[in-house]
Design an enzyme around this catalytic site. Structure first.
Site, PDB file in Angstrom:
ATOM      1  CG  ASP A 142      23.822  -6.571   5.888  1.00 20.56           C
ATOM      2  OD1 ASP A 142      23.234  -7.676   5.815  1.00 20.56           O
ATOM      3  OD2 ASP A 142      24.896  -6.339   5.315  1.00 20.56           O
ATOM      4  N   GLY A 175      19.650  -7.396   3.061  1.00 17.18           N
ATOM      5  CA  GLY A 175      20.791  -8.302   3.179  1.00 17.18           C
ATOM      6  C   GLY A 175      20.424  -9.686   2.649  1.00 17.18           C
ATOM      7  CG  HIS A 202      14.750  -6.588   1.272  1.00 19.07           C
ATOM      8  ND1 HIS A 202      14.844  -5.286   1.652  1.00 19.07           N
ATOM      9  CD2 HIS A 202      15.329  -6.660   0.039  1.00 19.07           C
ATOM     10  CE1 HIS A 202      15.460  -4.599   0.696  1.00 19.07           C
ATOM     11  NE2 HIS A 202      15.762  -5.404  -0.287  1.00 19.07           N
ATOM     12  CD  GLU A 205      15.647 -10.440  -2.182  1.00 22.28           C
ATOM     13  OE1 GLU A 205      15.893 -10.219  -0.985  1.00 22.28           O
ATOM     14  OE2 GLU A 205      16.336  -9.986  -3.108  1.00 22.28           O
TER      15      GLU A 205
HETATM   16  C1  LIG Z   1      18.996  -8.375  -4.750  1.00 21.58           C
HETATM   17  N1  LIG Z   1      18.161  -7.986  -3.699  1.00 21.58           N
HETATM   18  C2  LIG Z   1      18.566  -7.621  -2.455  1.00 21.58           C
HETATM   19  N2  LIG Z   1      18.162  -8.393  -1.422  1.00 21.58           N
HETATM   20  C3  LIG Z   1      18.550  -8.110  -0.169  1.00 21.58           C
HETATM   21  N3  LIG Z   1      19.351  -7.092   0.152  1.00 21.58           N
HETATM   22  C4  LIG Z   1      19.779  -6.299  -0.839  1.00 21.58           C
HETATM   23  C5  LIG Z   1      19.399  -6.505  -2.177  1.00 21.58           C
HETATM   24  N4  LIG Z   1      19.969  -5.551  -2.920  1.00 21.58           N
HETATM   25  C6  LIG Z   1      20.696  -4.777  -2.063  1.00 21.58           C
HETATM   26  N5  LIG Z   1      20.586  -5.234  -0.809  1.00 21.58           N
HETATM   27  C7  LIG Z   1      21.211  -4.704   0.408  1.00 21.58           C
HETATM   28  O1  LIG Z   1      21.713  -3.389   0.140  1.00 21.58           O
HETATM   29  C8  LIG Z   1      23.136  -3.343   0.345  1.00 21.58           C
HETATM   30  C9  LIG Z   1      23.776  -2.407  -0.646  1.00 21.58           C
HETATM   31  O2  LIG Z   1      23.376  -1.069  -0.404  1.00 21.58           O
HETATM   32  P1  LIG Z   1      23.888  -0.197   0.858  1.00 21.58           P
HETATM   33  O3  LIG Z   1      25.319  -0.590   1.113  1.00 21.58           O
HETATM   34  O4  LIG Z   1      22.996  -0.527   2.011  1.00 21.58           O
HETATM   35  O5  LIG Z   1      23.737   1.211   0.395  1.00 21.58           O
HETATM   36  C10 LIG Z   1      23.568  -4.798   0.184  1.00 21.58           C
HETATM   37  O6  LIG Z   1      24.805  -5.039   0.835  1.00 21.58           O
HETATM   38  C11 LIG Z   1      22.405  -5.549   0.821  1.00 21.58           C
HETATM   39  O7  LIG Z   1      22.515  -5.552   2.223  1.00 21.58           O
HETATM   40 ZN   LIG Z   2      16.381  -4.441  -2.118  1.00 20.90          ZN
END
Ligand SMILES: CNc1ncnc2c1ncn2[C@@H]1O[C@H](COP(=O)(O)O)[C@@H](O)[C@H]1O
Ligand SMILES: [Zn+2]
Length: 357
Positions: A142, A175, A202, A205
């Protein structure tokens, strides 16, 4: 072709999911069951957890932090992982790379190691149950937590890759893209790659030209990698010399994980018709339809396939081609890639669809 026809075909189609975050991939029925049993956990209610309309990306991050109030214990993480895998299997996903940020929560006794162990145990239990899906795990970094925590994540992934004989096989970098600079993490990415971990980053984005360029310059040729989202890879200004980014992506054939519904609801793209999926697909560059967070964004992987099918008038053969091409971008080995292709071939025979050469 009638919509329902293509929707049903997309559902039956054997698919590969390469971009799914554990904590955002719950289903509503799973959450309802959990809350029925335990009441509202930490004051979070179900209505707080779905992005129903398109909102600026910050809103998604507000929801992520609420989710992290729910999944704070070993047992909820276990239940979540099992149910997410089951739901992907029900949607005919045959191969899933599931990613998550290992959490350390002293109040509940959770450590990063216990978090990993819990996910691995859930995957193994799904295997024992005989679910028709192969699951591999990525450890998420993250970017809000800084480089030191990122190094811990790489050590953790490395150890778990070895102790599970490759069930854990890579790193995700995710993140809030507005926080920090991915450039600072380049040594961490290179170190992970040296240890044999694969990378899904990522990138782009949102429009961040400098960090995207720096990461690609440093990592191309040194890492097995894919790009998560990549929304702006081809949208920088060429009069500023920005085309280097697209050139690197093309030259190194870096697969792009395209999350259409997620991007629409986070307002980084204004319509399916203008989504970069089509740009890369038309160039025959590897691009993989993914859900990102099927809970928060309310989409199944089959919805993503039928969404692009309707928008771009794709037929059954086109969808099979899309699914087939995704097998080349998985982080697993050639044997598993071939197994997935065989599954698709059998499916085509049954459905009487020509199998793409
Ligand atoms: C919208 N697009 C996105 N961009 C960036 N990071 C994202 C995301 N969508 C999710 N996460 C990342 O995944 C975490 C949740 O899953 P986990 O707790 O890891 O399983 C989020 O807190 C973020 O760090
Ligand atoms: Zn993602």
């Amino acid at each position: 072709m009638a919509n329902t026809y293509i929707e049903e075909f997309s559902q039956r189609l054997p698919k590969v999911e390469l971009h799914a975050h554990l904590n955002t991939s719950y289903s509503m029925s799973f959450l309802q069951d959990l809350m029925r049993q335990r009441g509202n956990i930490n004051g979070v209610s179900i209505e707080d957890l779905r992005l129903a309309d398109a909102k600026p990306m910050d809103q998604a991050f507000v929801i992520f932090s609420k989710l992290h109030q729910i999944f704070r214990t070993e047992d909820t993480i276990y239940l979540l992982t099992r149910s997410v895998i089951r739901e992907f299997a029900e949607d005919n996903v045959k191969y899933l790379e599931l990613r998550s940020t290992p959490k350390q929560i002293p109040e509940t006794g959770l450590t990063r190691d216990v978090y990993m162990q819990t996910m691995v145990r859930a995957v193994q239990d799904c295997e024992k149950e005989g679910l028709d899906i192969t699951v591999r795990l990525l450890v998420s970094i993250d970017r809000r937590q800084g480089v030191e925590v990122a190094k811990i994540a790489v050590d953790l992934a490395d150890r778990w890759m070895k102790s599970t004989q490759g069930l854990v096989l890579g790193i995700d970098f995710s993140g809030d893209p507005k926080v920090g600079d991915a450039t600072d993490y380049i040594p961490v990415f290179l170190d992970a790659a040296r240890r044999g971990l694969k990378l899904s980053l990522h990138l782009a984005e949102i429009p961040l030209y400098e960090e995207t360029k720096n990461v690609l310059r440093a990592c191309c040729g040194h890492c097995t990698m894919r790009i998560g989202h990549g929304t702006f890879l081809h949208r920088y200004e060429s009069d500023k010399g920005h085309e280097e980014i697209e050139d690197l992506v093309v030259q190194w054939k870096i697969p792009i994980e395209a999350c259409v519904t997620s991007n629409l609801l986070s307002k980084t793209v204004d319509g399916t018709g203008t989504h970069h999926f089509w740009y890369w697909h038309s160039k025959q560059h590897p691009v993989i339809l993914c859900t990102d967070g099927k809970g928060v964004f309310g989409c199944l992987l089959s919805d993503e396939y039928s969404r692009v099918a309707k928008e771009f008038s794709l037929g059954r053969e086109d969808l099979v081609s899309c699914a087939l091409s995704t097998t080349a971008s998985i982080f697993e080995n050639d044997e598993i890639k071939q197994r997935l292709r065989d599954i698709l071939k059998k499916f085509c025979e049954k459905e009487q669809v020509a199998f793409p050469n």
